[in-house]
Design an enzyme around this catalytic site. Structure first.
Site, PDB file in Angstrom:
ATOM      1  N   ASP A   1     -15.143   2.439  -3.817  1.00 42.40           N
ATOM      2  CA  ASP A   1     -14.878   1.015  -4.002  1.00 42.40           C
ATOM      3  C   ASP A   1     -14.495   0.333  -2.696  1.00 42.40           C
ATOM      4  O   ASP A   1     -13.836   0.913  -1.830  1.00 42.40           O
ATOM      5  CB  ASP A   1     -13.729   0.867  -5.010  1.00 42.40           C
ATOM      6  CG  ASP A   1     -13.365  -0.578  -5.281  1.00 42.40           C
ATOM      7  OD1 ASP A   1     -14.246  -1.334  -5.744  1.00 42.40           O
ATOM      8  OD2 ASP A   1     -12.199  -0.960  -5.036  1.00 42.40           O
TER       9      ASP A   1
ATOM     10  N   GLU B   1     -19.848   0.952  -2.315  1.00 36.00           N
ATOM     11  CA  GLU B   1     -19.841  -0.425  -2.799  1.00 36.00           C
ATOM     12  C   GLU B   1     -19.450  -1.280  -1.598  1.00 36.00           C
ATOM     13  O   GLU B   1     -18.275  -1.470  -1.310  1.00 36.00           O
ATOM     14  CB  GLU B   1     -18.847  -0.569  -3.951  1.00 36.00           C
ATOM     15  CG  GLU B   1     -18.912  -1.926  -4.655  1.00 36.00           C
ATOM     16  CD  GLU B   1     -17.888  -2.917  -4.135  1.00 36.00           C
ATOM     17  OE1 GLU B   1     -18.233  -4.112  -4.053  1.00 36.00           O
ATOM     18  OE2 GLU B   1     -16.765  -2.511  -3.802  1.00 36.00           O
TER      19      GLU B   1
END
EC number: 2.4.1.18
Length: 643
Positions: free
Chosen positions: A311, A364
């Site tokens: 993330d 990401e």
């Protein structure tokens, strides 16, 4: 100096201090064991500036003094053994800081934790689990992931289906419900939003307190293993959304863990992430690197996850990302790239691929940082996939435009191919795009209710045919109209309506078609896999292109306009038969096209720079995909030898 501390070797502590411990969870935290004939629990916690550390819990009535731990030399680690303590005991560390402040902290390495709002750690060893996924692991070794289909179903375990308000299905129950659904709908992988322990439901797991604790909301660690094992038994890979970029500020968590800025670092400007109200990790600190890299290996080794979606990579590597100017800092070279974070990410990927060469490491990343998916020996960060946020933003912006405005924004359709092969991309239609007032994918589409469905079907077809692997967030497969409500169950009830049911079945057919067409995935990252036929038709808002591989070619045509063309001619690269694979506007999918031609023979009429062409009926807001079968060109009359 001791040679070991209740079985913890000095070499282990040395590697932890150096940032080179890949399995620190094997000795840090609470471990039930037998030591010199006595059963108990060994504790180890890193608190270098603490004056004293003890363990308090339900086993001693949360006595303020607790059971003292011993400082392990100059390592900054406190270790101790409590005889008679058993698995299931609740505990915390009582830490006396250098300023005489008394802190009660959960264990950073706890393998299980109390369900919120309670915050104690639970003594929970690393029990053996009887895995039955050897065949899955064997199949994963045979073909690189780049040459396989990758169609990811992104799911939030707490809202896919629930029994009632805050009454969740367990991991084991999801194994019996979610897994068969994912198999039936043709996905290759499930990606779960973070499953680590977190105090606030609305954070969806992205603000973590228990990095080694599977969240107790959905059951025990064994039940999570059962879920993953069942996925593998059914041929489904499992990806964990992993959050090494920041942690929340709750008092029982990592913040000022021993009374000093330990995990977050001393420079508060770098530590603070005001957009999320969290603290970033200090990647310059070797023990923090050991903590995080070991955490990645823990989830892969102990739970058999097939990959990690890392993330907020952009925030990790950019010192200015998501920060106001007053919190900007510079690196040693005067730039805004976090050089220590770059080193951490490279070390992370090198370590993961050392132990698990065929794993998925997905970044990401919304930044323009180059070579994210290049190997570290080539100067890259070492991921093997990156989310294509540019494609996603351009396409969702384009789909919200009226047909009249689309003619002026045609570049939003075509720009992605200019960089499509610069990284190994996944095309994400993720949870972030359907929350916080952004509306659902269906409701982002321009036009009337019926036009929205037609355009979403068309958009999904284009998504499937575009180079790159795929990810879709739950609910998108039937065109959920409301945006995602993280506290409620998905709107399964809408499937009683024909429009949503037709969308549901269309996505199922599209997914299986993708799985069954190697041309769409076996060479996704080779520029030779793609060829434009008609790229500049902005006036009619149409594009057409070829996908190629060793398995042959496919021809894709997409009409993003609201116009119907009864005799639309496009160039064709080969002479032969073009057979219809998908037509998004067919009646069976909820469209309006009733009479659809299944086979079209190309003609020797040059078009769009091609030697041949085909003529077809092209309805509004329609995606069409054709397979190709070669055929010998029939000689014309004046070519026949009359001798």
């Amino acid at each position: 100096m001791k040679k070991s501390y209740w079985g913890i070797k000095l070499q282990d502590l040395f590697l932890f201090n150096c940032g080179s411990s890949h399995h620190s969870y094997r000795f840090m935290g609470a471990h039930p064991l037998k030591w010199r004939g006595k059963q108990g629990v060994r504790f180890a916690v890193w608190a270098p500036t603490a004056q004293a550390v003890s363990v308090v819990g339900d086993f001693n009535g949360w006595n303020s003094a607790g059971a003292s731990l011993e400082r392990a030399g100059e390592t900054g680690i406190f270790v101790g053994f409590i005889e008679g303590l058993e698995q299931g005991a609740l505990y915390k560390y009582r830490i006396v800081s250098s300023e005489d402040e008394v802190l009660l902290k959960s264990d950073p390495y706890a393998f299980y934790s109390e369900r919120r709002p309670n915050t104690a750690s639970i003594v929970y060893g690393l029990p053996e689990f009887e895995w039955s996924d050897a065949a899955w692991y064997s199949s994963r070794q045979k073909i690189p992931s780049y040459e396989r289909p990758l169609l990811i179903y992104e799911a939030h375990a707490g809202s896919w289906k629930i029994k009632g308000k805050e009454d969740y299905y367990t991991y084991a129950e999801l194994a019996n419900m979610l897994v068969p659904y994912v198999v039936e709908w043709g996905y290759t992988h499930i990606e779960f939003l973070p499953l680590m322990e977190h105090p606030l439901d609305q954070s969806w797991g992205y603000q973590v307190t228990g990095f080694y604790s599977p969240t107790s909301r959905y059951g025990s660690p064994e039940q999570l293993k059962q879920l993953i094992n069942e996925c593998h038994m059914q041929g489904i890979g499992v990806i964990l959304d992993w959050v090494p970029g920041h942690f929340c500020k709750d008092e029982h968590g990592l913040r000022r863990f021993d009374g000093s800025p330990l995990y977050e670092g001393a420079d508060w400007k770098r530590a603070e992430l005001p957009l999320w109200g969290t603290l970033s990790f200090d990647y310059a600190r070797s023990e923090v690197r050991s903590f995080l890299i070991s955490n990645a290996i823990y989830w892969l080794e102990q739970f058999h996850f097939d990959g990690l979606r890392v993330d907020a990579v952009a925030t990790i590597i950019d010192l200015h990302m998501d920060k106001p100017p007053e919190l900007h800092t510079l690196n040693a070279d005067g730039g805004h790239i976090n050089l220590h974070a770059i080193a951490f990410l490279k070390a992370l990927n090198e370590t993961v691929f050392h132990y698990y060469p065929n794993l998925l490491m997905l970044a990401e990343d919304s930044s323009s940082y180059a070579s994210v998916t290049k190997p570290t020996y080539m100067g890259g960060l070492g991921f093997n996939y990156k989310w294509n946020m540019g494609w996603m933003n351009d396409m969702l912006r384009y789909m919200a435009l009226s047909p009249a405005d689309r003619t002026q924004q045609h570049h939003l359709l075509t720009f992605s191919i200019w960089y499509a092969f610069s990284e190994n991309f996944v095309l994400p239609l993720s949870h972030d795009e359907v929350v916080h007032g952004k509306r659902s994918l269906l409701n982002k589409m321009w036009g009337s209710y019926e036009q929205k469905f037609a355009q979403l079907r068309m958009f999904y077809g284009y998504w499937i045919a575009h180079p790159g692997k795929k990810l879709l967030f739950m609910g998108g497969e039937w065109g959920q109209f409301d945006e995602w409500k993280d506290q409620d169950m998905l709107d399964w009830d809408v499937l009683q309506y024909d429009s949503h049911q037709s969308m549901h079945q269309y996505v199922k057919k599209l997914n299986h078609m993708y799985r069954n067409q190697p041309i769409l995935w076996e060479n996704d990252f080779d520029p030779a896999c793609f060829q434009w036929i008609d790229v500049n038709n902005s006036e009619q808002s149409q594009i057409s292109f070829i996908r190629r591989s060793k398995s042959g070619l496919l021809l894709a045509i997409v009409n993003f306009s609201g116009n119907d063309y009864s005799h639309y001619r496009i160039g064709a690269p080969e002479y032969g038969i073009y057979s219809l694979l998908m037509h998004s506007n067919e009646v069976e999918h909820g469209g309006t096209a009733t009479a659809v031609t299944r086979e079209i023979h190309s003609e020797e009429i040059p078009m769009h720079g091609q030697a041949f062409s085909i003529s077809l009926e092209l309805p509004p807001f329609t995606f069409m995909l054709f397979s190709f079968t070669a055929k010998d060109i029939e000689p014309r009359g004046d070519d026949v030898d009359g001798s």
